[in-house]
Motif scaffolding. Structure first.
Motif, PDB file in Angstrom:
ATOM      1  N   ARG A  14       0.847  -1.191   0.000  1.00 26.69           N
ATOM      2  CA  ARG A  14       0.000   0.000   0.000  1.00 26.69           C
ATOM      3  C   ARG A  14       0.879   1.236   0.000  1.00 26.69           C
ATOM      4  O   ARG A  14       1.888   1.277   0.707  1.00 26.69           O
ATOM      5  N   THR A  15       0.529   2.232  -0.772  1.00 26.93           N
ATOM      6  CA  THR A  15       1.238   3.506  -0.768  1.00 26.93           C
ATOM      7  C   THR A  15       0.501   4.458   0.169  1.00 26.93           C
ATOM      8  O   THR A  15      -0.723   4.626   0.057  1.00 26.93           O
ATOM      9  N   ILE A  16       1.255   5.051   1.085  1.00 30.42           N
ATOM     10  CA  ILE A  16       0.679   5.963   2.064  1.00 30.42           C
ATOM     11  C   ILE A  16       1.379   7.312   1.947  1.00 30.42           C
ATOM     12  O   ILE A  16       2.612   7.381   1.891  1.00 30.42           O
ATOM     13  N   ASP A  17       0.595   8.371   1.920  1.00 34.75           N
ATOM     14  CA  ASP A  17       1.119   9.732   1.780  1.00 34.75           C
ATOM     15  C   ASP A  17       1.633  10.233   3.133  1.00 34.75           C
ATOM     16  O   ASP A  17       1.012  11.069   3.793  1.00 34.75           O
ATOM     17  N   ALA A  18       2.770   9.669   3.540  1.00 35.50           N
ATOM     18  CA  ALA A  18       3.429  10.020   4.798  1.00 35.50           C
ATOM     19  C   ALA A  18       4.865   9.528   4.706  1.00 35.50           C
ATOM     20  O   ALA A  18       5.199   8.741   3.815  1.00 35.50           O
ATOM     21  N   THR A  19       5.699   9.980   5.624  1.00 36.98           N
ATOM     22  CA  THR A  19       7.075   9.504   5.648  1.00 36.98           C
ATOM     23  C   THR A  19       7.129   8.129   6.310  1.00 36.98           C
ATOM     24  O   THR A  19       6.224   7.770   7.077  1.00 36.98           O
ATOM     25  N   SER A  99       7.595  -3.707   6.041  1.00 40.48           N
ATOM     26  CA  SER A  99       8.736  -3.013   5.441  1.00 40.48           C
ATOM     27  C   SER A  99       8.247  -1.677   4.903  1.00 40.48           C
ATOM     28  O   SER A  99       7.215  -1.616   4.224  1.00 40.48           O
ATOM     29  N   LEU A 100       8.998  -0.613   5.192  1.00 42.58           N
ATOM     30  CA  LEU A 100       8.615   0.739   4.802  1.00 42.58           C
ATOM     31  C   LEU A 100       9.707   1.338   3.932  1.00 42.58           C
ATOM     32  O   LEU A 100      10.862   1.414   4.354  1.00 42.58           O
ATOM     33  N   LYS A 101       9.332   1.772   2.714  1.00 41.80           N
ATOM     34  CA  LYS A 101      10.300   2.336   1.779  1.00 41.80           C
ATOM     35  C   LYS A 101       9.764   3.639   1.206  1.00 41.80           C
ATOM     36  O   LYS A 101       8.594   3.733   0.852  1.00 41.80           O
ATOM     37  N   THR A 102      10.634   4.628   1.096  1.00 36.77           N
ATOM     38  CA  THR A 102      10.263   5.914   0.513  1.00 36.77           C
ATOM     39  C   THR A 102      10.238   5.807  -1.009  1.00 36.77           C
ATOM     40  O   THR A 102      11.140   5.226  -1.607  1.00 36.77           O
ATOM     41  N   LYS A 106       6.366   9.553  -0.707  1.00 32.39           N
ATOM     42  CA  LYS A 106       5.372   8.755   0.009  1.00 32.39           C
ATOM     43  C   LYS A 106       6.054   7.494   0.534  1.00 32.39           C
ATOM     44  O   LYS A 106       7.232   7.280   0.306  1.00 32.39           O
ATOM     45  N   THR A 107       5.306   6.678   1.222  1.00 31.47           N
ATOM     46  CA  THR A 107       5.857   5.437   1.771  1.00 31.47           C
ATOM     47  C   THR A 107       5.148   4.231   1.172  1.00 31.47           C
ATOM     48  O   THR A 107       3.910   4.170   1.172  1.00 31.47           O
ATOM     49  N   ILE A 108       5.929   3.305   0.663  1.00 32.65           N
ATOM     50  CA  ILE A 108       5.404   2.017   0.219  1.00 32.65           C
ATOM     51  C   ILE A 108       5.453   1.102   1.441  1.00 32.65           C
ATOM     52  O   ILE A 108       6.523   0.838   1.992  1.00 32.65           O
ATOM     53  N   VAL A 109       4.290   0.658   1.871  1.00 27.95           N
ATOM     54  CA  VAL A 109       4.173  -0.246   3.011  1.00 27.95           C
ATOM     55  C   VAL A 109       3.971  -1.649   2.459  1.00 27.95           C
ATOM     56  O   VAL A 109       3.031  -1.890   1.704  1.00 27.95           O
ATOM     57  N   GLN A 110       4.870  -2.541   2.818  1.00 25.98           N
ATOM     58  CA  GLN A 110       4.731  -3.940   2.415  1.00 25.98           C
ATOM     59  C   GLN A 110       4.556  -4.781   3.671  1.00 25.98           C
ATOM     60  O   GLN A 110       5.378  -4.700   4.591  1.00 25.98           O
ATOM     61  N   MET A 136      -4.946   3.577   7.712  1.00 27.37           N
ATOM     62  CA  MET A 136      -3.785   4.444   7.906  1.00 27.37           C
ATOM     63  C   MET A 136      -3.629   5.398   6.726  1.00 27.37           C
ATOM     64  O   MET A 136      -3.350   6.588   6.907  1.00 27.37           O
ATOM     65  N   SER A 137      -3.813   4.907   5.521  1.00 20.76           N
ATOM     66  CA  SER A 137      -3.717   5.741   4.332  1.00 20.76           C
ATOM     67  C   SER A 137      -4.744   6.870   4.389  1.00 20.76           C
ATOM     68  O   SER A 137      -4.436   8.038   4.120  1.00 20.76           O
ATOM     69  N   GLU A 138      -5.963   6.546   4.736  1.00 23.17           N
ATOM     70  CA  GLU A 138      -7.032   7.538   4.845  1.00 23.17           C
ATOM     71  C   GLU A 138      -6.707   8.568   5.938  1.00 23.17           C
ATOM     72  O   GLU A 138      -6.913   9.771   5.748  1.00 23.17           O
ATOM     73  N   TYR A 139      -6.193   8.117   7.058  1.00 24.55           N
ATOM     74  CA  TYR A 139      -5.828   8.994   8.167  1.00 24.55           C
ATOM     75  C   TYR A 139      -4.799  10.036   7.721  1.00 24.55           C
ATOM     76  O   TYR A 139      -4.988  11.235   7.938  1.00 24.55           O
TER      77      TYR A 139
END
Length: 149
Positions: A14-19, A99-102, A106-110, A136-139
């Motif tokens: 999931r891609t999340i608009d956060a660090t 796993s969190l990658k920039t 944004k952050t790719i959450v795996q 989390m993405s919506e938040y």
């Protein structure tokens, strides 16, 4: 019972608009609005550190289901790993690795959930972790828009 339980690995991204730091902190904050322990009927989450334990009670279709685990790795801001045991894992100690990658600001959450029984209850974890990631993405989206503080 001598039969071996067939297991699978579940994966979602999931891609999340956060660090990564923001996502990491939100995921492990048991009192925060979007962690896996947010909104459950009962939760005891010790201060997240390696070998710290957690317990939570989730409601599923009117039934309370206990979940237990311990933190295995906390490598801020790139990796969170913990065990996950419940009725749905048939008592097996499954392993959740985040796993969190920039990427592009944004952050790719795996999320990888390994050693999950290959049955309907086990596969339901795919939906559950997808729900946490979507929430989390919506938040973070609402936070960036100034709709929440």
């Amino acid at each position: 019972m001598n039969s071996k339980i067939k297991t699978i690995e579940l994966n979602l991204s999931r891609t999340i608009d956060a660090t990564p730091s923001e996502v990491y902190d939100a995921w492990i904050d048991p009192s925060g609005p979007v962690s896996p322990w947010s909104g459950v009927s009962k939760a005891i989450v010790n201060t997240p550190k390696v070998d710290a334990l957690f317990y939570s009670m989730y409601n599923l279709e009117g039934q309370e289901i206990a979940h237990y685990g311990r933190f295995i790795a906390l490598e801020r801001p790139h990796r969170i790993q913990y065990t996950w045991v419940s009725e749905a894992t048939q008592g097996l100690e499954s392993m959740v690795t985040l796993s969190l990658k920039t990427e592009g600001g944004k952050t790719i959450v795996q999320v990888n959930h390994a050693n999950v029984p290959d049955d309907e209850a086990g596969r339901r974890h795919q939906h559950a972790f997808g729900y946490v990631a979507a929430r989390m993405s919506e938040y973070f989206s609402e936070l960036k828009k100034g709709k929440i503080k």
